[in-house]
Design a protein around this motif. Structure first.
Motif, PDB file in Angstrom:
ATOM      1  N   TRP A  17      67.063 -70.203 -20.397  1.00  0.00           N
ATOM      2  CA  TRP A  17      66.785 -71.475 -21.107  1.00  0.00           C
ATOM      3  C   TRP A  17      68.092 -72.230 -21.401  1.00  0.00           C
ATOM      4  O   TRP A  17      68.209 -73.424 -21.137  1.00  0.00           O
ATOM      5  CB  TRP A  17      66.025 -71.173 -22.414  1.00  0.00           C
ATOM      6  CG  TRP A  17      65.817 -72.386 -23.279  1.00  0.00           C
ATOM      7  CD1 TRP A  17      66.651 -72.842 -24.257  1.00  0.00           C
ATOM      8  CD2 TRP A  17      64.733 -73.312 -23.221  1.00  0.00           C
ATOM      9  NE1 TRP A  17      66.159 -73.981 -24.821  1.00  0.00           N
ATOM     10  CE2 TRP A  17      64.971 -74.303 -24.205  1.00  0.00           C
ATOM     11  CE3 TRP A  17      63.575 -73.395 -22.442  1.00  0.00           C
ATOM     12  CZ2 TRP A  17      64.106 -75.364 -24.423  1.00  0.00           C
ATOM     13  CZ3 TRP A  17      62.716 -74.445 -22.678  1.00  0.00           C
ATOM     14  CH2 TRP A  17      62.976 -75.427 -23.640  1.00  0.00           C
ATOM     15  N   HIS A  21      69.898 -75.873 -19.775  1.00  0.00           N
ATOM     16  CA  HIS A  21      70.246 -77.017 -20.616  1.00  0.00           C
ATOM     17  C   HIS A  21      71.751 -77.257 -20.675  1.00  0.00           C
ATOM     18  O   HIS A  21      72.217 -78.063 -21.457  1.00  0.00           O
ATOM     19  CB  HIS A  21      69.701 -76.809 -22.039  1.00  0.00           C
ATOM     20  CG  HIS A  21      68.220 -76.983 -22.140  1.00  0.00           C
ATOM     21  ND1 HIS A  21      67.331 -76.092 -21.594  1.00  0.00           N
ATOM     22  CD2 HIS A  21      67.479 -77.971 -22.695  1.00  0.00           C
ATOM     23  CE1 HIS A  21      66.095 -76.504 -21.828  1.00  0.00           C
ATOM     24  NE2 HIS A  21      66.149 -77.652 -22.495  1.00  0.00           N
ATOM     25  N   LEU A  65      65.702 -84.382 -20.100  1.00  0.00           N
ATOM     26  CA  LEU A  65      64.980 -83.151 -20.413  1.00  0.00           C
ATOM     27  C   LEU A  65      64.280 -83.328 -21.751  1.00  0.00           C
ATOM     28  O   LEU A  65      64.869 -83.833 -22.703  1.00  0.00           O
ATOM     29  CB  LEU A  65      65.950 -81.978 -20.531  1.00  0.00           C
ATOM     30  CG  LEU A  65      66.739 -81.597 -19.273  1.00  0.00           C
ATOM     31  CD1 LEU A  65      67.524 -80.307 -19.534  1.00  0.00           C
ATOM     32  CD2 LEU A  65      65.817 -81.387 -18.086  1.00  0.00           C
ATOM     33  N   GLU A  66      63.049 -82.907 -21.805  1.00  0.00           N
ATOM     34  CA  GLU A  66      62.343 -82.927 -23.086  1.00  0.00           C
ATOM     35  C   GLU A  66      61.815 -81.538 -23.371  1.00  0.00           C
ATOM     36  O   GLU A  66      61.053 -80.990 -22.577  1.00  0.00           O
ATOM     37  CB  GLU A  66      61.184 -83.929 -23.031  1.00  0.00           C
ATOM     38  CG  GLU A  66      61.617 -85.310 -23.485  1.00  0.00           C
ATOM     39  CD  GLU A  66      60.498 -86.320 -23.404  1.00  0.00           C
ATOM     40  OE1 GLU A  66      59.319 -85.924 -23.510  1.00  0.00           O
ATOM     41  OE2 GLU A  66      60.827 -87.499 -23.221  1.00  0.00           O
ATOM     42  N   ASP A  67      62.247 -81.010 -24.489  1.00  0.00           N
ATOM     43  CA  ASP A  67      61.777 -79.669 -24.827  1.00  0.00           C
ATOM     44  C   ASP A  67      60.394 -79.760 -25.443  1.00  0.00           C
ATOM     45  O   ASP A  67      60.184 -80.432 -26.448  1.00  0.00           O
ATOM     46  CB  ASP A  67      62.742 -79.011 -25.830  1.00  0.00           C
ATOM     47  CG  ASP A  67      64.090 -78.764 -25.159  1.00  0.00           C
ATOM     48  OD1 ASP A  67      64.147 -78.862 -23.916  1.00  0.00           O
ATOM     49  OD2 ASP A  67      65.054 -78.502 -25.885  1.00  0.00           O
ATOM     50  N   GLU A  69      58.473 -76.776 -25.864  1.00  0.00           N
ATOM     51  CA  GLU A  69      58.405 -75.594 -26.723  1.00  0.00           C
ATOM     52  C   GLU A  69      59.576 -74.690 -26.380  1.00  0.00           C
ATOM     53  O   GLU A  69      59.535 -73.939 -25.412  1.00  0.00           O
ATOM     54  CB  GLU A  69      57.059 -74.877 -26.494  1.00  0.00           C
ATOM     55  CG  GLU A  69      56.794 -73.806 -27.522  1.00  0.00           C
ATOM     56  CD  GLU A  69      55.590 -72.954 -27.156  1.00  0.00           C
ATOM     57  OE1 GLU A  69      54.751 -73.394 -26.342  1.00  0.00           O
ATOM     58  OE2 GLU A  69      55.516 -71.827 -27.664  1.00  0.00           O
ATOM     59  N   ALA A  70      60.654 -74.831 -27.153  1.00  0.00           N
ATOM     60  CA  ALA A  70      61.836 -74.018 -26.875  1.00  0.00           C
ATOM     61  C   ALA A  70      61.528 -72.573 -27.288  1.00  0.00           C
ATOM     62  O   ALA A  70      60.839 -72.365 -28.289  1.00  0.00           O
ATOM     63  CB  ALA A  70      63.027 -74.538 -27.674  1.00  0.00           C
ATOM     64  N   PRO A  71      61.977 -71.642 -26.551  1.00  0.00           N
ATOM     65  CA  PRO A  71      62.731 -71.692 -25.294  1.00  0.00           C
ATOM     66  C   PRO A  71      61.860 -71.322 -24.092  1.00  0.00           C
ATOM     67  O   PRO A  71      62.285 -70.558 -23.252  1.00  0.00           O
ATOM     68  CB  PRO A  71      63.786 -70.621 -25.544  1.00  0.00           C
ATOM     69  CG  PRO A  71      63.048 -69.566 -26.344  1.00  0.00           C
ATOM     70  CD  PRO A  71      61.922 -70.236 -27.078  1.00  0.00           C
ATOM     71  N   HIS A  73      59.255 -73.743 -22.616  1.00  0.00           N
ATOM     72  CA  HIS A  73      58.625 -74.823 -21.850  1.00  0.00           C
ATOM     73  C   HIS A  73      59.364 -76.142 -22.060  1.00  0.00           C
ATOM     74  O   HIS A  73      59.501 -76.594 -23.185  1.00  0.00           O
ATOM     75  CB  HIS A  73      57.151 -74.969 -22.290  1.00  0.00           C
ATOM     76  CG  HIS A  73      56.428 -76.097 -21.592  1.00  0.00           C
ATOM     77  ND1 HIS A  73      55.242 -76.617 -22.082  1.00  0.00           N
ATOM     78  CD2 HIS A  73      56.691 -76.798 -20.466  1.00  0.00           C
ATOM     79  CE1 HIS A  73      54.823 -77.596 -21.290  1.00  0.00           C
ATOM     80  NE2 HIS A  73      55.697 -77.719 -20.289  1.00  0.00           N
ATOM     81  N   TYR A  74      59.871 -76.714 -20.995  1.00  0.00           N
ATOM     82  CA  TYR A  74      60.445 -78.052 -21.107  1.00  0.00           C
ATOM     83  C   TYR A  74      59.986 -78.913 -19.954  1.00  0.00           C
ATOM     84  O   TYR A  74      59.459 -78.431 -18.957  1.00  0.00           O
ATOM     85  CB  TYR A  74      61.971 -77.998 -21.208  1.00  0.00           C
ATOM     86  CG  TYR A  74      62.707 -77.634 -19.931  1.00  0.00           C
ATOM     87  CD1 TYR A  74      62.983 -76.304 -19.614  1.00  0.00           C
ATOM     88  CD2 TYR A  74      63.137 -78.626 -19.060  1.00  0.00           C
ATOM     89  CE1 TYR A  74      63.666 -75.981 -18.448  1.00  0.00           C
ATOM     90  CE2 TYR A  74      63.822 -78.311 -17.891  1.00  0.00           C
ATOM     91  CZ  TYR A  74      64.079 -76.973 -17.592  1.00  0.00           C
ATOM     92  OH  TYR A  74      64.749 -76.660 -16.441  1.00  0.00           O
TER      93      TYR A  74
END
Lengths: 149, 790
Positions: A17, A21, A65-67, A69-71, A73-74
């Motif tokens: 993850w 990023h 990038l849009e998170d 649900e870290a870590p 799903h983006y």
């Protein structure tokens, strides 16, 4: 067109993850990436050079990038264009831990292509995407190893 | 009576073409010549926000980069008026709407199809131009693309041509008899949707333009791979506001055209413009991907037909509503559309007929005529109807054809509507039932039917399909010829129609030879150049043999008269003279003769010559021939196929044709035309389709995706001829260029239905690709099983 794939990585899912990023890692791992600059609004300016048959050429574009649900799903929203045409893509990336040292990355991409990429490349698009993604994740894995070393 | 007309003479063109010594646009190289590359739109519909040429301009060797704002003094391309004119009586009969539409030479505010030119780079060579074009950055703001004509025609749909109220560019309605009454009285009514997709014409040679401004003569010289150099001249004159005769256009050797090289493309305007502006010759040769994207396309019609028929097989009425997806511009008004309407009934007597058409704009490459120009689409409709009626009534399709066919004694036959030229649609000559009989004999139809039964028992699904057409050929308005005989006695003939491989230099020398009484070897035919004759039209619409053939024949006869007068003067005789192989003599004393050389010398001016009192010097004759209307060629096609039910593959095993093109000038060339046309017809039946995705992106940008038939898929066609002479020109010629391409889709589609019978499928959607055919087979099998279980 809908493209998708998955890859198994021998790395901890959190490391993956983070790597996905990390602009330095991305710049090295994205095939043909000439430059990747993170801007203040959180988007990246990207310049790429692809050498694969019908999508061969220089591309300029931006990636966000849009998170979700870290870590795990983006979402990646990318737009780029070059001589062979343009690409607009929205990709969901899911990272699932297999165990502490392994994880699985699944990606699903809804891409719109135009120009020569569509006219010449559409029949090979999913192969090209898988090839690029395969190289990308392999290099991400390598970069994580190097960083840890 | 003719010595050379009707002979399979070897083509004069072939030596240079087969030894690589022809001259195509690509072969032209001029001193200081620059090369051009176009920057084209990757979007189907988008606003142009910005064009940045700075980085591209900086490359060494770039002479200039031009966008719409740099060429504002060029007028846009509009419809080609010489092809769009409708006579007042036709206007009254069909109430047409034709809305003004246009294309800017380089896209201005927005792009309306993928491949539209946005900028042009002129550089020292192609390599530099390509590199610079890569660096031109165009920023677009995408607009909603319209791909489906039914969506595009809806009220409130985004406008493709923004000055219009909607995307329905043209409309007309033609009717004869009373369809509604026929429907009310019918035993059966059926409705069918029948579709011919968008096709490309795919000539061996792509487009190409070279232009140069001659400062000494102040003349704009243009070489283009074109079917219509005169149309380029007049369009250039209009767009650049120049006098027509200050422009000289040459179509050198041209490697195929088939229609799309007939109109004028934006490249043919901007390259000459820039050659003048930059005072430097410029060359542009289209590459194949550019051709597949940007060269104009064709067909793309969907017909909704309602048909009534009786128990005995008589078809009593057809009502058709059809749409033509014209892409972003319609340059030819009702050319294909009305061709479709007036050709649909073909060889059949169907007294009640109603046809309404809409030409609809979409975000695709513009649609123009292509070999057949609206006819293959409706022949497909008509002969699918024949086949469906036959299967409904459980009789052989041949019986339905016979039942409805126009008989020989009906000729000349009036179809009750008008031709596009305003003349009544009257077939001049022909015997269609005889053609059908000949075709039946050619394939040994009855034997095939018996054999078919046996083969089907063995699991071999073979079938036979038939199609017929009647084609209005030799459309006017005119074509001219000029004949000149020099003091050596050699004949040079100049024609305004320009060839793309048809063999003009051969066939027209055959005609002139018979008119003049000389050997074709003593005749040079010059074509493809606007300076050879003041006015000309071009080669398209199966018209050159009829129009230019008649023009050169009439010119030759006029010349013959003058030659005979001079010869009589030289021979000092009042007797009737004959001319044979260039020798002129009185029949009573053939040993006392003069030659064309003697006559040529005698025609010199003043004391150099020896002319009868009062006769003008020189041997120069011009004749412009204007046909009264089109003349009707006809044909029967039969296809024999074997279908692999498991894979959906169709093996075209045999193809046979009986055709009538009136007087045959050169049988070998006619056979070649028929064979070549059928190759393109097979392509459209089984393989070819230009596909756009829902965003207007072209998906068939290479020959991996756009399938062309190769020699492996095209059988040698068995041919039989009829020769019913045209009553509309002295030689009795009818056109043949397009015919081969018109009937194969219907013949092959019907053969596939026949092969799969008793499984009931409808092959109403071309091309009949394996995946499509498999789907139809699966659906038919499912409904067959459902019937069994119920």
């Amino acid at each position: 067109m809908i493209l998708s794939g998955q890859v198994k990585m021998k790395k901890n899912y959190k490391d993956v993850w983070d790597a996905l990023h990390n602009p330095q890692i991305l710049e090295k791992a994205i095939p043909g990436c000439k430059s990747l600059v993170l801007k203040e609004d959180g988007t990246y300016d990207v310049e790429m050079k692809l050498g694969i048959a019908s999508v061969k050429g220089d591309y300029k574009g931006n990636v966000k990038l849009e998170d979700i649900e870290a870590p795990v799903h983006y979402q990646l929203i990318a737009e780029g264009s070059g001589k062979p045409g343009f690409v607009k893509a929205k990709m969901d990336c899911y990272i699932t831990a297999v165990d502490e040292e392994k994880c699985e990355v699944k990606w699903e991409c809804d891409a719109e292509v135009g120009g020569m990429i569509a006219g010449v490349g559409s029949r090979v698009m999913s192969g090209v995407a898988k090839f690029i993604a395969g190289n990308f994740f392999k290099d991400v894995e390598k970069q994580i190893t190097l960083q840890k070393a | 009576m003719h010595k050379y007309i009707g002979k399979s003479m070897h083509r004069k063109e072939d030596y240079r073409l087969l030894t690589g010594t022809g001259m195509f646009v690509g072969d032209i190289s001029l001193t200081n010549m620059a090369e051009a590359v176009f920057v084209r739109s990757p979007h189907a519909h988008a606003k142009i926000v910005d064009i940045n040429i700075e980085a591209a301009k900086a490359i060494e060797g770039v002479y200039g980069i031009f966008t719409a704002k740099d060429i504002e003094d060029i007028k846009p391309l509009t419809q080609f008026e010489s092809h769009c004119f409708l006579p007042p009586n036709l206007v009254e009969a069909i109430s047409p709407t034709i809305n003004f539409n246009y294309e800017d030479i380089l896209a201005k505010k927005k792009v309306t199809y993928v491949g539209q030119s946005v900028a042009i780079v002129v550089a020292k060579n192609r390599y530099i131009a390509e590199d610079a074009a890569d660096l031109v950055e165009v920023t677009y703001e995408p607009l909603q693309p319209l791909v489906d004509p039914y969506e595009a025609r809806k009220k409130g749909a985004p406008l493709i041509q923004e000055h219009l109220e909607n995307n329905i560019q043209s409309h007309f309605h033609v009717t004869t008899g009373n369809v509604e009454q026929a429907f009310a009285e019918a035993d059966y009514i059926m409705n069918e949707k029948i579709r011919t997709p968008r096709l490309g014409s795919n000539p061996l040679e792509t487009r190409g333009v070279v232009a140069k401004f001659d400062t000494r003569n102040q003349e704009l010289r243009v070489w283009s791979s074109s079917q219509m150099p005169y149309e380029i001249r007049s369009t250039l004159a209009h767009c650049l506001s120049l006098p027509d005769l200050s422009i000289r256009v040459t179509a050198p050797d041209v490697g195929g055209g088939f229609g799309p090289k007939g109109g004028v493309h934006p490249e043919e305007i901007v390259i000459p413009y820039l050659a003048k502006k930059l005072q430097r010759p410029i060359k542009w040769v289209e590459d194949r991907m550019e051709h597949l994207t940007s060269a104009r396309q064709s067909r793309d019609q969907i017909h909704d037909v309602k048909v009534s028929f009786k128990q005995d097989g008589t078809i009593t009425a057809i009502k058709d509503f059809f749409v033509i997806d014209s892409g972003a511009v319609n340059f030819f008004a009702l050319t294909c559309a009305y061709n479709s309407a007036y050709h649909l009934r073909g060889a059949y007597k169907i007294p009640n007929y109603d046809s309404e058409c809409e030409v609809i704009l979409t975000n695709k490459t513009p649609n123009v005529p292509f070999r057949g120009a609206g006819r293959p689409e409706v022949v497909f409709v008509m002969d699918r109807i024949i086949d469906i009626v036959a299967r409904k009534l459980k009789v052989d399709p041949i019986e339905i054809m016979k039942k409805n066919m126009i008989q020989a004694e009906d000729m000349p036959y009036d179809q009750g509507i008008l031709v596009k030229d305003g003349h009544q649609l009257i077939y001049d000559s022909g015997d269609y039932p005889d053609a059908l009989r000949k075709a039946v004999d050619l394939v040994d139809y009855d034997a095939f039917r018996k054999e078919q039964e046996e083969k089907k028992k063995e699991g071999k699904l073979v079938g036979i399909g038939i199609s017929s057409y009647v084609e209005g050929t030799g459309a006017g308005p005119y074509e001219g010829a000029h004949i000149s005989i020099d003091p050596s006695g050699h004949v040079t003939a100049y024609l305004g129609c320009t060839p793309q491989g048809q063999g003009h230099e051969t066939v027209f020398s055959q005609i002139a030879a018979d008119g003049l009484g000389v050997n074709p070897q003593n005749i040079t035919v010059r074509v493809g150049e606007t300076t050879v004759l003041p006015m000309g039209q071009g080669t398209y619409a199966s018209r050159s043999a009829v129009n230019a053939g008649s023009a050169i024949y009439e010119a030759a006869l006029k010349m013959r008269e003058k030659v005979l007068k001079i010869a009589a003067h030289l021979l000092k005789t009042d007797e009737d003279l004959v001319i044979d192989e260039g020798k002129i003599y009185a029949e009573t004393s053939p040993e006392k003769f003069v030659t064309y050389q003697d006559v040529g010398r005698a025609a010199l001016p003043a004391k150099l010559g020896n002319l009868p009192e009062g006769m003008e010097a020189s041997l120069e004759v011009t004749h412009y021939f204007a046909p009264p209307t089109v003349t009707f060629a006809a044909s029967i096609h039969m296809a024999q196929v074997e279908v692999d039910k498991e894979t959906g593959f169709v093996d075209l095993q045999k193809y046979s044709v009986v055709h009538d093109c009136g007087t045959v000038i050169n049988p070998m060339i006619v056979d070649g035309q028929v064979q070549g046309g059928i190759a393109q017809g097979i392509g459209s039946a089984l393989y070819e389709e230009i596909v756009y995705d829902q965003t207007g992106q072209l998906l068939t940008g290479t020959y991996m995706d756009y399938l062309l038939p190769t020699s492996m898929e095209v059988p040698t066609v068995a041919k039989a001829h009829q020769e019913f002479k045209s009553t509309r020109n002295r030689l009795g010629i009818k056109g043949v260029g397009e015919g081969g391409a018109i009937a194969p889709p219907a013949a092959i589609a019907n053969a596939i239905v026949d092969a799969l019978h008793p499984l009931e499928i409808k092959t109403n959607d071309l091309p009949i690709s394996p995946n499509k055919l498999r789907t139809w087979i699966k659906e038919a099998e499912a409904s067959f099983q459902a019937l069994q279980t119920n």
